[in-house]
Motif scaffolding. Structure first.
Motif, PDB file in Angstrom:
ATOM      1  N   MET A   1      98.963  87.651  44.850  1.00  0.00           N
ATOM      2  CA  MET A   1      97.590  88.117  44.933  1.00  0.00           C
ATOM      3  C   MET A   1      97.299  89.171  43.859  1.00  0.00           C
ATOM      4  O   MET A   1      96.205  89.185  43.307  1.00  0.00           O
ATOM      5  CB  MET A   1      97.328  88.711  46.318  1.00  0.00           C
ATOM      6  CG  MET A   1      97.332  87.704  47.461  1.00  0.00           C
ATOM      7  SD  MET A   1      95.959  86.580  47.396  1.00  0.00           S
ATOM      8  CE  MET A   1      94.626  87.644  47.826  1.00  0.00           C
ATOM      9  N   ILE A   2      98.255  90.032  43.617  1.00  0.00           N
ATOM     10  CA  ILE A   2      98.021  91.074  42.616  1.00  0.00           C
ATOM     11  C   ILE A   2      97.980  90.465  41.217  1.00  0.00           C
ATOM     12  O   ILE A   2      97.226  90.918  40.358  1.00  0.00           O
ATOM     13  CB  ILE A   2      99.071  92.198  42.731  1.00  0.00           C
ATOM     14  CG1 ILE A   2      98.910  92.900  44.082  1.00  0.00           C
ATOM     15  CG2 ILE A   2      98.923  93.203  41.605  1.00  0.00           C
ATOM     16  CD1 ILE A   2      99.905  93.978  44.371  1.00  0.00           C
ATOM     17  N   TRP A   3      98.767  89.390  40.988  1.00  0.00           N
ATOM     18  CA  TRP A   3      98.699  88.714  39.684  1.00  0.00           C
ATOM     19  C   TRP A   3      97.320  88.096  39.477  1.00  0.00           C
ATOM     20  O   TRP A   3      96.814  88.068  38.342  1.00  0.00           O
ATOM     21  CB  TRP A   3      99.794  87.661  39.557  1.00  0.00           C
ATOM     22  CG  TRP A   3     101.147  88.261  39.285  1.00  0.00           C
ATOM     23  CD1 TRP A   3     102.230  88.225  40.088  1.00  0.00           C
ATOM     24  CD2 TRP A   3     101.539  89.008  38.126  1.00  0.00           C
ATOM     25  NE1 TRP A   3     103.271  88.898  39.507  1.00  0.00           N
ATOM     26  CE2 TRP A   3     102.877  89.389  38.303  1.00  0.00           C
ATOM     27  CE3 TRP A   3     100.886  89.392  36.958  1.00  0.00           C
ATOM     28  CZ2 TRP A   3     103.580  90.131  37.356  1.00  0.00           C
ATOM     29  CZ3 TRP A   3     101.590  90.136  36.021  1.00  0.00           C
ATOM     30  CH2 TRP A   3     102.920  90.491  36.221  1.00  0.00           C
ATOM     31  N   VAL A   4      96.702  87.609  40.527  1.00  0.00           N
ATOM     32  CA  VAL A   4      95.339  87.076  40.426  1.00  0.00           C
ATOM     33  C   VAL A   4      94.381  88.203  40.031  1.00  0.00           C
ATOM     34  O   VAL A   4      93.509  88.029  39.173  1.00  0.00           O
ATOM     35  CB  VAL A   4      94.902  86.417  41.752  1.00  0.00           C
ATOM     36  CG1 VAL A   4      93.423  86.068  41.730  1.00  0.00           C
ATOM     37  CG2 VAL A   4      95.746  85.183  42.028  1.00  0.00           C
ATOM     38  N   LEU A   5      94.552  89.364  40.650  1.00  0.00           N
ATOM     39  CA  LEU A   5      93.726  90.525  40.319  1.00  0.00           C
ATOM     40  C   LEU A   5      93.918  90.916  38.850  1.00  0.00           C
ATOM     41  O   LEU A   5      92.948  91.249  38.157  1.00  0.00           O
ATOM     42  CB  LEU A   5      94.061  91.696  41.241  1.00  0.00           C
ATOM     43  CG  LEU A   5      93.253  92.964  41.058  1.00  0.00           C
ATOM     44  CD1 LEU A   5      91.774  92.717  41.321  1.00  0.00           C
ATOM     45  CD2 LEU A   5      93.785  94.056  41.985  1.00  0.00           C
TER      46      LEU A   5
END
Length: 145
Positions: A1-5
């Motif tokens: 999820m943080i990589w998407v951010l």
């Protein structure tokens, strides 16, 4: 999820910079600098997850979320382990939620409160990569108090 951010922040950096550079070049540089700094910070946070994992030893459990948050608990303080809890419980003051963006898959109940800053924590919720392996390792340490 943080990589998407991080990916979305990178796209935002380019689009906003191009739009602002057309009308206000100085503001574009300032906004790009802040966004780029945020992206670098997020990447270091994600990389710290690998280098600073949860550690379970014979006498101590160190639950951490990279460099952001951590709590150390004596293993004799662990009352029980659950695989989930409801959303209302996660919002209570005595619950430390280390799962960040995701929903926790490991919930540790403590025998007595542990001080974390100004809070007294009775429950620690976390999102682990291998919750079954963690439960097995905790079970091998013997019966809890």
């Amino acid at each position: 999820m943080i990589w998407v951010l991080i990916g979305l922040s990178s796209v935002e950096l380019v689009v906003v910079h191009l739009l602002l550079a057309h009308w206000w070049p100085r503001i574009a540089i300032a906004v790009a600098t802040v966004t780029l700094g945020t992206i670098v910070w997020l990447v270091t946070v994600v990389r710290a997850f690998r280098t600073m994992p949860v550690v379970l030893e014979a006498d101590r459990l160190l639950m951490r979320t990279g460099r952001l948050r951590s709590v150390s608990v004596a293993t004799k303080q662990i009352a029980g382990l659950r695989s989930s809890c409801d959303a209302a419980t996660l919002k209570q003051r005595h619950v430390l939620n280390l799962a960040l963006i995701a929903y926790p898959n490991t919930v540790i109940d403590l025998v007595a409160p542990v001080a974390v800053g100004r809070r007294q924590i009775l429950t620690i919720a976390h999102r682990l990569d291998d919750p079954a392996g963690f439960a097995d390792a905790l079970k091998r340490l013997g019966p809890r108090a």
